[in-house]
Scaffold this motif. Sequence first.
Motif, PDB file in Angstrom:
ATOM      1  N   PRO A  15     -21.436  13.500  -0.195  1.00 13.24           N
ATOM      2  CA  PRO A  15     -20.799  12.453   0.247  1.00 13.24           C
ATOM      3  C   PRO A  15     -19.431  12.337   0.787  1.00 13.24           C
ATOM      4  N   ALA A  16     -19.105  11.952   1.824  1.00 14.76           N
ATOM      5  CA  ALA A  16     -17.739  11.985   2.426  1.00 14.76           C
ATOM      6  C   ALA A  16     -17.246  10.387   2.582  1.00 14.76           C
ATOM      7  N   LEU A  17     -16.934   9.818   1.588  1.00  5.05           N
ATOM      8  CA  LEU A  17     -16.247   8.460   1.660  1.00  5.05           C
ATOM      9  C   LEU A  17     -15.027   8.306   2.429  1.00  5.05           C
ATOM     10  N   VAL A  18     -15.170   7.060   2.951  1.00  2.00           N
ATOM     11  CA  VAL A  18     -14.098   6.519   3.616  1.00  2.00           C
ATOM     12  C   VAL A  18     -13.625   5.008   3.554  1.00  2.00           C
ATOM     13  N   ASN A  19     -12.342   4.812   3.556  1.00  2.00           N
ATOM     14  CA  ASN A  19     -12.029   3.421   3.268  1.00  2.00           C
ATOM     15  C   ASN A  19     -10.656   3.181   4.173  1.00  2.00           C
ATOM     16  N   ALA A  20     -10.364   1.937   4.429  1.00  2.00           N
ATOM     17  CA  ALA A  20      -9.323   1.743   5.051  1.00  2.00           C
ATOM     18  C   ALA A  20      -8.460   0.799   4.205  1.00  2.00           C
ATOM     19  N   LEU A  21      -7.350   1.544   3.959  1.00  2.65           N
ATOM     20  CA  LEU A  21      -6.212   0.947   2.930  1.00  2.65           C
ATOM     21  C   LEU A  21      -5.217   0.101   3.626  1.00  2.65           C
ATOM     22  N   ARG A  22      -5.249  -1.092   3.403  1.00  2.43           N
ATOM     23  CA  ARG A  22      -4.568  -2.119   3.920  1.00  2.43           C
ATOM     24  C   ARG A  22      -3.397  -3.002   3.176  1.00  2.43           C
ATOM     25  N   VAL A  23      -3.904  -3.250   1.986  1.00  2.00           N
ATOM     26  CA  VAL A  23      -3.238  -4.108   1.270  1.00  2.00           C
ATOM     27  C   VAL A  23      -2.168  -3.574   0.399  1.00  2.00           C
ATOM     28  N   GLU A  24      -0.991  -4.371   0.176  1.00  2.00           N
ATOM     29  CA  GLU A  24       0.261  -4.084  -0.196  1.00  2.00           C
ATOM     30  C   GLU A  24       0.491  -4.892  -1.353  1.00  2.00           C
ATOM     31  N   PRO A  25       1.484  -4.432  -2.229  1.00  2.00           N
ATOM     32  CA  PRO A  25       1.806  -5.375  -3.262  1.00  2.00           C
ATOM     33  C   PRO A  25       2.706  -6.645  -2.905  1.00  2.00           C
ATOM     34  N   GLU A  26       3.611  -6.332  -2.034  1.00  2.00           N
ATOM     35  CA  GLU A  26       4.459  -7.451  -1.438  1.00  2.00           C
ATOM     36  C   GLU A  26       3.626  -8.099  -0.230  1.00  2.00           C
ATOM     37  N   LEU A  27       3.100  -7.434   0.476  1.00  2.00           N
ATOM     38  CA  LEU A  27       2.164  -8.215   1.795  1.00  2.00           C
ATOM     39  C   LEU A  27       1.246  -8.902   1.401  1.00  2.00           C
ATOM     40  N   GLY A  28       0.343  -8.420   0.446  1.00  2.00           N
ATOM     41  CA  GLY A  28      -1.147  -8.824   0.169  1.00  2.00           C
ATOM     42  C   GLY A  28      -1.948  -8.471   1.164  1.00  2.00           C
ATOM     43  N   THR A  29      -2.866  -9.328   1.623  1.00  2.00           N
ATOM     44  CA  THR A  29      -3.837  -8.941   2.694  1.00  2.00           C
ATOM     45  C   THR A  29      -3.166  -9.065   3.964  1.00  2.00           C
ATOM     46  N   PRO A  30      -3.266  -8.138   4.908  1.00  2.00           N
ATOM     47  CA  PRO A  30      -2.688  -8.430   6.324  1.00  2.00           C
ATOM     48  C   PRO A  30      -3.394  -9.377   6.966  1.00  2.00           C
ATOM     49  N   ALA A  31      -4.545  -9.851   6.824  1.00  2.00           N
ATOM     50  CA  ALA A  31      -5.089 -10.886   7.322  1.00  2.00           C
ATOM     51  C   ALA A  31      -4.363 -12.216   7.582  1.00  2.00           C
ATOM     52  N   ARG A  32      -3.520 -12.300   6.751  1.00  2.00           N
ATOM     53  CA  ARG A  32      -2.518 -13.403   6.897  1.00  2.00           C
ATOM     54  C   ARG A  32      -1.005 -13.317   7.313  1.00  2.00           C
ATOM     55  N   GLY A  33      -0.948 -12.030   7.898  1.00  2.00           N
ATOM     56  CA  GLY A  33      -0.027 -11.867   8.808  1.00  2.00           C
ATOM     57  C   GLY A  33       0.985 -10.949   7.961  1.00  2.00           C
ATOM     58  N   GLY A  34       2.015 -10.312   8.782  1.00  2.00           N
ATOM     59  CA  GLY A  34       2.920  -9.619   8.209  1.00  2.00           C
ATOM     60  C   GLY A  34       2.962  -7.989   8.572  1.00  2.00           C
ATOM     61  N   LEU A  35       3.950  -7.386   8.398  1.00  2.00           N
ATOM     62  CA  LEU A  35       4.059  -5.810   8.655  1.00  2.00           C
ATOM     63  C   LEU A  35       3.991  -5.045   7.357  1.00  2.00           C
ATOM     64  N   PRO A  36       3.405  -3.914   7.419  1.00  2.00           N
ATOM     65  CA  PRO A  36       3.176  -3.092   6.068  1.00  2.00           C
ATOM     66  C   PRO A  36       4.667  -2.304   5.702  1.00  2.00           C
TER      67      PRO A  36
END
Length: 383
Positions: free
Chosen positions: A110-131
Amino acid sequence: MTATATDLAAVTAELAERAEEHDREATFPHEGIALVHRHGLLTATVAQRYGGPGAGLARTVEILTALGAGDPAVALVTAMTLFTHAGQARTSSWPAPHYRQLLAESAGGPALVNALRVEPELGTPARGGLPATVARRVAGGWALTGRKIFSTGAEALAWMLVWARTDEDEPRTGSFLVRGGSPGLRIEPTWDHLGLRASRSDDVVLTDVRVPIDATVELAAPVPDARGAELFAWNCLGLTALYLGVANAARDWLVRFLHERVPTSLGQPLATLPRFQAAVGEIEARLLSAEVLVRALAAGVDAGDPESIRRAGLGKLAGTRAAIESVQDAVALVGNNALNRRNPLERHLRDVLCARIHTPQDDTILAVAGKAALARYERTSTP
């Protein structure tokens, strides 16, 4: 070779054997992931040009529905890896040497992959903002510093696509390929959630984690969550399938219970009573409608139909609502015992409620659909 329908049923059953244990102890289901790998499911979406099966979204929906019925935490972790390979099949966005390395590792285990995008201050990037996570240029590459939350499968990830911004005068954003276990990378066990407890969606803390100069994906000037409509559709419908699997498991448990429960005052199984028959029929109708919709939209996405891609959000809305309502109905039919921690329905209810938190959320889906409908009226009514 990916699993047949018969194999999928066996995988579902084997995953279900330990799902309750992992949920109760909030432990990562390593053996479940190994099982999925042995059946070729982790790499089902690897493109044929890379030597893979090249499964599309319709097949992925079938796989995730089966895994969701067995152990939704395994299904969620698997989904992230399947979506990564599917994205590479469409865009070839990974640097070739790094993707070859991922495929080589996938052949051995198993070689698992995931995109890590969510941050404490930003929340989900789907609602805008920079990391807030920053990539700083250093000799031979980049050094990443930041924190990612809700990092599904964090402890077991072989590769992490860490969304970050550069420290350049004109910042760029993109995903940086970070190897699991890299120096400076720490998994903080923060995951203490209502449902999907075994997914171990913990925090990932990066402190000057080094990444080669070419280990980036789609590094460019910032644009609002520009990952593409087709990827959006995969996330919407693939994750919805997972939760329909949870609802199917709850329905199946309910059916067995109604056959086995024989109240002394009745002298026959609850399954013989018209009230329960009608209630189960309502659940069947709701789940069938949702599954047909999700599978039809998935097939449309595979065919490149723009309407299916555009309506994937509504497919998520309808499918997740059907899953949640069906499990809630099962709980109501069983009564107080359904909320006992020893009852599988209690776990299914907690897990299925997690369907609401995945991007896009209901308010966004409804706003987009409503605006589109209103815009159609304006176009047709203009003289």
